[in-house]
Design a protein around this motif. Structure first.
Motif, mmCIF file in Angstrom:
data_model
loop_
_atom_site.group_PDB
_atom_site.id
_atom_site.type_symbol
_atom_site.label_atom_id
_atom_site.label_comp_id
_atom_site.label_asym_id
_atom_site.label_seq_id
_atom_site.Cartn_x
_atom_site.Cartn_y
_atom_site.Cartn_z
ATOM 1 N N PRO A 158 0.836 -1.208 0.000
ATOM 2 C CA PRO A 158 0.000 0.000 0.000
ATOM 3 C C PRO A 158 0.867 1.253 0.000
ATOM 4 N N THR A 159 0.340 2.322 -0.569
ATOM 5 C CA THR A 159 1.056 3.595 -0.572
ATOM 6 C C THR A 159 0.257 4.615 0.218
ATOM 7 N N GLY A 160 0.949 5.572 0.782
ATOM 8 C CA GLY A 160 0.282 6.607 1.564
ATOM 9 C C GLY A 160 1.313 7.522 2.166
ATOM 10 N N ALA A 161 0.987 8.101 3.309
ATOM 11 C CA ALA A 161 1.942 8.967 4.004
ATOM 12 C C ALA A 161 3.170 8.146 4.389
ATOM 13 N N GLU A 162 4.272 8.819 4.636
ATOM 14 C CA GLU A 162 5.535 8.138 4.912
ATOM 15 C C GLU A 162 5.399 7.128 6.045
ATOM 16 N N ASP A 163 4.629 7.490 7.091
ATOM 17 C CA ASP A 163 4.501 6.582 8.234
ATOM 18 C C ASP A 163 3.461 5.483 7.997
ATOM 19 N N GLU A 164 2.816 5.477 6.828
ATOM 20 C CA GLU A 164 1.805 4.465 6.535
ATOM 21 C C GLU A 164 2.266 3.496 5.454
ATOM 22 N N ARG A 165 3.497 3.660 4.971
ATOM 23 C CA ARG A 165 3.981 2.805 3.908
ATOM 24 C C ARG A 165 4.376 1.439 4.458
ATOM 25 N N GLY A 166 4.663 0.508 3.564
ATOM 26 C CA GLY A 166 5.024 -0.826 4.018
ATOM 27 C C GLY A 166 3.823 -1.524 4.610
ATOM 28 N N LEU A 167 4.007 -2.120 5.766
ATOM 29 C CA LEU A 167 2.934 -2.882 6.394
ATOM 30 C C LEU A 167 2.532 -2.310 7.743
ATOM 31 N N ALA A 168 2.763 -1.033 7.944
ATOM 32 C CA ALA A 168 2.433 -0.412 9.232
ATOM 33 C C ALA A 168 0.966 -0.568 9.581
ATOM 34 N N LEU A 169 0.098 -0.537 8.591
ATOM 35 C CA LEU A 169 -1.340 -0.644 8.833
ATOM 36 C C LEU A 169 -1.870 -2.056 8.557
ATOM 37 N N ALA A 170 -0.966 -2.973 8.245
ATOM 38 C CA ALA A 170 -1.391 -4.332 7.882
ATOM 39 C C ALA A 170 -0.578 -5.364 8.669
ATOM 40 N N PRO A 171 -0.791 -5.444 9.972
ATOM 41 C CA PRO A 171 0.059 -6.300 10.815
ATOM 42 C C PRO A 171 -0.134 -7.802 10.609
ATOM 43 N N ASN A 172 -1.220 -8.200 9.956
ATOM 44 C CA ASN A 172 -1.497 -9.629 9.797
ATOM 45 C C ASN A 172 -1.015 -10.197 8.465
ATOM 46 N N VAL A 173 -0.455 -9.358 7.610
ATOM 47 C CA VAL A 173 -0.049 -9.797 6.270
ATOM 48 C C VAL A 173 1.199 -10.674 6.359
ATOM 49 N N ARG A 174 1.129 -11.789 5.644
ATOM 50 C CA ARG A 174 2.253 -12.733 5.611
ATOM 51 C C ARG A 174 2.792 -12.938 4.200
ATOM 52 N N TRP A 175 2.074 -12.412 3.200
ATOM 53 C CA TRP A 175 2.530 -12.562 1.811
ATOM 54 C C TRP A 175 2.080 -11.335 1.022
ATOM 55 N N VAL A 176 3.013 -10.789 0.224
ATOM 56 C CA VAL A 176 2.712 -9.677 -0.672
ATOM 57 C C VAL A 176 3.121 -10.062 -2.092
ATOM 58 N N GLN A 177 2.170 -9.943 -3.014
ATOM 59 C CA GLN A 177 2.474 -10.093 -4.445
ATOM 60 C C GLN A 177 2.657 -8.704 -5.023
ATOM 61 N N THR A 178 3.846 -8.412 -5.524
ATOM 62 C CA THR A 178 4.108 -7.087 -6.080
ATOM 63 C C THR A 178 3.874 -7.080 -7.588
ATOM 64 N N THR A 179 3.777 -5.898 -8.149
ATOM 65 C CA THR A 179 3.570 -5.753 -9.588
ATOM 66 C C THR A 179 4.848 -5.328 -10.306
ATOM 67 N N SER A 180 5.962 -5.382 -9.593
ATOM 68 C CA SER A 180 7.268 -5.027 -10.160
ATOM 69 C C SER A 180 8.232 -6.166 -9.874
ATOM 70 N N SER A 181 9.334 -6.204 -10.647
ATOM 71 C CA SER A 181 10.368 -7.183 -10.316
ATOM 72 C C SER A 181 11.419 -6.593 -9.393
#
Length: 352
Positions: free
Chosen positions: A79-102
């Motif tokens: 997810p994208t957002g404010a600097e302090d909201e990037r990454g998984l700061a708001l998604a503590p239960n995520v165990r897998w991320v599929q990205t759209t870039s290599s």
């Protein structure tokens, strides 16, 4: 009473609805896929994963966004957002991320996720055809002197000339993964010689890439010395940061052409500008830049021997469909607890 889904996948970047329906149709039992287009920016073009600038969610939309992130165990894109909201700061239960870039290794490290057990799968290989075709657009445009043809056409001038040919020329591919392998295959069709720079050179790798010569990273300058065209498709890591510097340019054959479809940070941009200005490098086709967007004041914009592409050489109408194929295959393995069978898994330590 219905039970809660075991896995909740939240789509956090723009995606065409037909691909979402494919995901849902293929999802194993116990998987809920959340797709809320109104929480995402409108797209600018097919395959746009960022969306239009200036997008803002309303208060109600932001609450839904955070609630979905909080529930998610799987994400389609960071997810994208404010600097302090990037990454998984708001998604503590995520165990897998599929990205759209290599090339997400640097991003994963910047989010502080390298030492975690998070699984990150990438779009590795999805962009090979489009990027290889861009590389040959540059090579053919250069060898056939496309700028001359365009000038003469605009001047209504019919003046015959002698162009060049790719046959017999040598292309050095730096970072011969799936993109490099595709470039090598096309180079063979043009009867070019192929030199490759890879992490682990071997006769087997040489055979895979149809190379005349294959080198390891320590012998980069040897590979550059004989190349008419140098194509960069290596990941951006601490080891490749500014690997194409003044010394590397000095090692290249005078009049060589540089094509960068890797990352801008792989090249010392000041050294590139100097090499282009002096004629040491005859032409450069750049899909990436050290700072993106390329600043308006950059000399690269106005140099006649440079082709600028706005980091779009990899984007094609088939892109999202191919990434969804990867996601669907991996989703089955993930739900079955067979993570060792997942494909395109990022090696977070090596950053690719």
């Amino acid at each position: 009473m219905t039970s809660s889904p075991a896995h909740i996948a939240f789509i956090t970047s723009p995606l065409e609805s037909e691909h979402v329906e494919r995901m849902r149709a293929a999802a194993p039992a116990g998987v809920d896929i959340i797709f809320a287009p109104d929480l995402l920016p409108m797209t600018r073009y097919v395959g746009d994963h960022k969306g239009r600038d200036g997008f803002r969610r309303t208060g109600a939309q932001e609450r839904r966004w955070r609630e979905a992130l909080g529930r998610a165990t799987i994400l389609w894109d960071f997810p994208t957002g404010a600097e302090d909201e990037r990454g998984l700061a708001l998604a503590p239960n995520v165990r897998w991320v599929q990205t759209t870039s290599s090339g997400v290794g640097q991003q994963v490290h910047s989010f502080g996720l390298a030492p975690t057990d998070l699984i990150v799968t990438t779009a590795r290989g999805v962009h090979a055809d489009a990027l290889a075709e861009f590389a040959f657009l540059v090579m053919l445009g250069h060898v056939k002197d496309l700028p001359r043809l365009q000038r003469d056409q605009q001047a209504h001038r019919w003046e015959r000339y002698c162009g060049g040919e790719l046959s017999g020329k040598t292309v050095a591919i730096v970072g011969a993964g799936k993109v490099g392998a595709r470039i090598a295959a096309l180079a063979r069709a043009f009867d070019m010689s192929v030199t490759a720079v890879v992490n682990n050179p071997s006769p087997a790798r040489s055979a895979e890439l149809f190379t005349t010569d294959i080198y390891g990273q320590p012998d980069l300058h040897k590979a550059l010395a004989s190349a008419d065209y140098v194509v960069l498709c290596t990941p951006h890591t601490p080891q490749t940061e500014r690997m194409i510097d003044r010394t590397a340019f000095a090692a290249m054959k005078p009049g060589a052409v540089l094509i960068n479809i890797a990352r801008g940070q792989v090249v010392d941009e000041a050294a590139l500008i100097a090499a282009l200005s002096s004629g040491r490098i005859a032409f450069a086709g750049l899909d990436v830049a050290a700072v993106e967007p390329l600043p308006p004041g950059s000399p690269l914009w106005s140099m006649p021997n440079v082709l600028i592409s706005p980091h779009s050489a990899s984007t094609a109408p088939s892109e999202n469909g191919k990434i969804v194929d990867i996601f669907i295959e991996n989703l089955g393995h993930y739900v079955a607890g067979q993570t060792e069978k997942m494909i395109n898994v990022l090696d977070k330590a090596r950053m690719y």
